[in-house]
Design an enzyme around this catalytic site. Structure first.
Site, short mmCIF file in Angstrom:
data_model
loop_
_atom_site.label_atom_id
_atom_site.label_comp_id
_atom_site.label_asym_id
_atom_site.label_seq_id
_atom_site.Cartn_x
_atom_site.Cartn_y
_atom_site.Cartn_z
N ARG A 87 -25.37 -0.73 8.06
CA ARG A 87 -25.07 -2.15 7.88
C ARG A 87 -25.37 -2.95 9.14
O ARG A 87 -25.40 -4.18 9.11
CB ARG A 87 -23.60 -2.32 7.49
CG ARG A 87 -23.16 -1.40 6.36
CD ARG A 87 -21.77 -1.72 5.88
NE ARG A 87 -21.81 -2.79 4.90
CZ ARG A 87 -20.72 -3.35 4.38
NH1 ARG A 87 -19.52 -2.98 4.79
NH2 ARG A 87 -20.83 -4.31 3.48
N GLU A 131 -19.52 -4.53 10.99
CA GLU A 131 -20.39 -3.62 11.74
C GLU A 131 -21.47 -4.35 12.53
O GLU A 131 -21.80 -3.96 13.65
CB GLU A 131 -21.04 -2.61 10.77
CG GLU A 131 -20.06 -1.67 10.11
CD GLU A 131 -19.43 -2.22 8.84
OE1 GLU A 131 -18.64 -1.49 8.20
OE2 GLU A 131 -19.72 -3.39 8.47
N LYS A 139 0.84 -1.19 0.00
CA LYS A 139 0.00 0.00 0.00
C LYS A 139 0.88 1.24 0.00
O LYS A 139 1.83 1.36 0.78
CB LYS A 139 -0.90 -0.01 1.24
CG LYS A 139 -2.04 1.00 1.19
CD LYS A 139 -3.03 0.76 2.32
CE LYS A 139 -4.25 1.66 2.20
NZ LYS A 139 -5.25 1.40 3.24
#
Length: 632
Positions: free
Chosen positions: A395, A367, A280
């Protein structure tokens, strides 16, 4: 190569590996330069340059469906599909979206902003392909962080069972927004260090076929040997047991390895999982060396130093104000525990985690799980603080209804990024939470007018013992108001009058209070006396104050930076009806019945006529109608 001249990915077919390496460098330099001005998700995109190029070289988009999970890593895809010339408008009003967008390109086959959806979408597309007797490759690209989401695991289970031809690209950079957590992350860690396993099964099978078989007994023995050896050599058994052919791990920055494995994956029947290791932020040192997720998504920055361009002496960020107040209270109350679904940086919980490491739980991109963990804690007389963005709370809706509110548990939900958030657009605007929360029994819902009231609301939530309580707070910084040294509690369901007036009343809260006060002050010069009420408790109402307002029979205007349908204004109308105040003039200003795209928040508000001028015009009309004896 002139990136601005790219129209579609077909040009990649004729490029050599050396030319592809050069193109990779040009794309990285382009992204670093453009995003330094607009901001955006630079870390994820710098990490997938070679992977994206390889995908478009080896496959034929849009016939072959490349599905980007979350969408944070789709910038390179946008460049290769002809949108480089629009990058100066990235995430800006009426500009290029920061996520895949079907209206932008036929190559964007799936729109997303929430993680862990790509595998389910891929399964749907694969089923449709097979029913229609079509021939194409389905290629979801999912990160190792997103793979922890329950929806992704459900999809893996289904895909493996149905044996559909889907090539899952697992982009493993060891981070989502923040460093990844959980047992699955540990599994992937072991795979990264276990060495490559690509085609061991096939090679074993070929070897065993060369052994002269005498009768079925030896054949059965050979099959058992193959199965046993597979466990010795195959590092990806987790995925193999789910029904996938596991390939990898592969260097996601090495074109030869990527091409070799894509070629093999194309020939493999059934679902394939190609485990690709990427870095990344690759190619830009500040992003590449980031260990906590600061460079996942940023505002503008200085290329040479990596310093972010921020205003000097800004008031505290709302996320920090809330989390640091929780941290302060946690020093006196050992029951306080913080929970976040993979957002410790965004929710500014790093300080809490450092001071109370055994009371801080990042559960990953999960979540639903986060909400029910909070509920479980509450059953044991703990004080869970669930820090979650408004858009991600969607969610966990069933868990809020079924596990938290139904059981009337003392969970404190910090609803971060409530209201319009701007550049991330439709998938991230926090405008639905009032409508999907205010009708839930037992729940208290509040929003402060400024950061001083905000810290007192945090204290109120922690001290509250009668059930679930939620605090909405916006993205960005506070107003810079003086802060009380000592925390206090606010009586549940009480509003406050910020400005007296007798001709009309504005009921509002949070970020829209300055707008309401500005309109009232302007109209005062025009001879109208407008009362402004800080309706800080969205639920329950200050029924006593509201009944007194209705008894005065003066017009009421509600303002909310949230969806109008089913929102705060709707609740005021319902309350008037239920108490038989049929003649009261009530009107509403809020977010209309549509998804609000990306852009600067002020520009978005002007587009939907959510401005001080709109409030002034609405009040003038309401007072005029009332004086004529009209009502609505």
């Amino acid at each position: 190569m002139d990136l601005l001249s790219i129209k579609d990915p077909s040009f990649l077919k004729n490029l050599s590996n050396e030319e592809l390496e050069k193109l990779s460098r040009e794309i990285r330099n382009f992204l670093i330069e453009k995003l330094s001005k607009t901001g955006g998700h630079i870390g994820p995109n710098l990490g997938v340059v070679e992977l994206t190029i390889a995908l478009h070289k080896c496959f034929d988009s849009p016939k072959d469906k490349i599905i980007w999970d979350v969408g944070h890593q789709a910038y390179v895809h946008k460049i290769l599909t002809g949108r480089a010339s629009e990058f100066h408008t990235l995430r800006q009003f009426h500009g290029l979206s920061g996520f895949p967008k079907m209206v932008e390109s036929e190559h964007d086959v799936w729109e997303t902003g929430h993680s862990s959806t790509s595998l389910s979408a891929a399964m749907g597309m694969a089923i449709a392909r097979d029913l229609k007797k079509e021939n194409s490759h389905i290629l979801p690209v999912i990160g190792d962080g997103a793979l922890t989401g329950g929806m992704a695991l459900e999809a893996l289970n289904h895909i493996g069972h149905e044996k559909k031809n889907i090539i899952v690209i697992l982009n493993d950079n060891e981070m989502s927004i923040a460093p990844n957590v959980g047992a699955l992350h540990s599994v992937l860690g072991r795979l990264r260090t276990a060495g490559k396993y690509n085609w061991v099964k096939d090679e074993l099978e070929l070897l065993l076929k060369k052994v002269p078989a005498v009768g079925g007994k030896l054949a059965a023995t050979a099959e058992r040997i193959k199965d046993s050896l597979k466990y010795l050599f195959v590092s990806g058994m987790f995925f193999e047991e789910l029904g996938f052919t596991y390939l990898g791990p592969v260097d996601g920055h090495n074109f030869e390895e990527l091409f070799e494995n894509f070629t093999y994956a194309k020939k493999t029947e059934g679902p394939v999982l190609l485990h690709v290791i990427t870095k990344k932020g690759k190619g830009y040192h500040p992003a590449e060396s980031d260990k906590i997720g600061t460079w996942h998504g940023t505002g503008p920055y200085k290329i040479d130093t990596g310093d972010f361009v921020k205003p000097d002496h800004a008031p505290p960020a709302w996320s920090s104000l809330v989390s640091e107040t929780v941290r302060k209270l946690a020093r006196e109350d050992s029951r306080i525990v913080a929970i976040t679904p993979a957002m410790p940086v965004g929710s500014k919980l790093e300080g809490f985690a450092k001071e109370f490491p055994d009371r801080m739980f990042d559960v990953g991109i999960a979540e639903q799980h986060a909400a029910t963990v909070a509920a479980g804690l509450a059953t044991q007389n703990m004080k869970p603080f669930l820090a979650i963005y408004s858009t991600f709370l969607q969610r966990a809706y069933d868990q809020v209804v079924h596990d938290i509110c139904r059981q009337n548990l003392n969970v404190f939900i910090g609803i971060d990024r409530a209201g319009l958030v701007g550049a991330d657009g439709e998938t991230h605007q926090g405008v639905f939470d009032i409508a999907f929360l205010r009708h839930l029994p037992n729940l208290v819902l509040m929003m402060p007018k400024d950061e001083n009231e905000g810290q007192h609301m945090v204290n109120t939530a922690v001290q509250y013992d009668d059930g679930p309580i939620a605090l909405r707070y916006p993205r960005g910084n506070g107003l810079g108001v003086p802060m009380d040294k000592d925390l206090k509690t606010i009586e549940i369901g009480t509003w406050e009058v910020l400005k007296e007036g007798k001709d009309a009343v504005i009921l509002t809260f949070g970020t829209t209070i300055p707008m309401a006060l500005a309109a009232a002050n302007y109209l005062e010069k025009e001879g109208l006396s407008i009362r402004v009420v800080n309706a800080r408790f969205i639920k329950p109402f200050d029924e006593k104050m509201l009944l007194n307002i209705f008894a005065e029979d003066i017009p009421v205007l509600t303002i909310e930076e949230a969806i109008l349908q089913g929102g705060f204004g709707s609740a005021v109308i319902e309350f008037a009806h239920d108490n038989e105040y049929y003649s009261t003039v009530i009107d509403r200003i809020g977010i209309p019945d549509r998804f609000i795209e990306h852009g600067d928040v002020d520009e978005l508000l002007r587009e939907i006529e959510f401005t001080t001028e709109s409030v002034i015009q609405k009040l003038q009309l309401l007072v005029g109608e009332k004086s004529k004896g009209h009502c609505s």
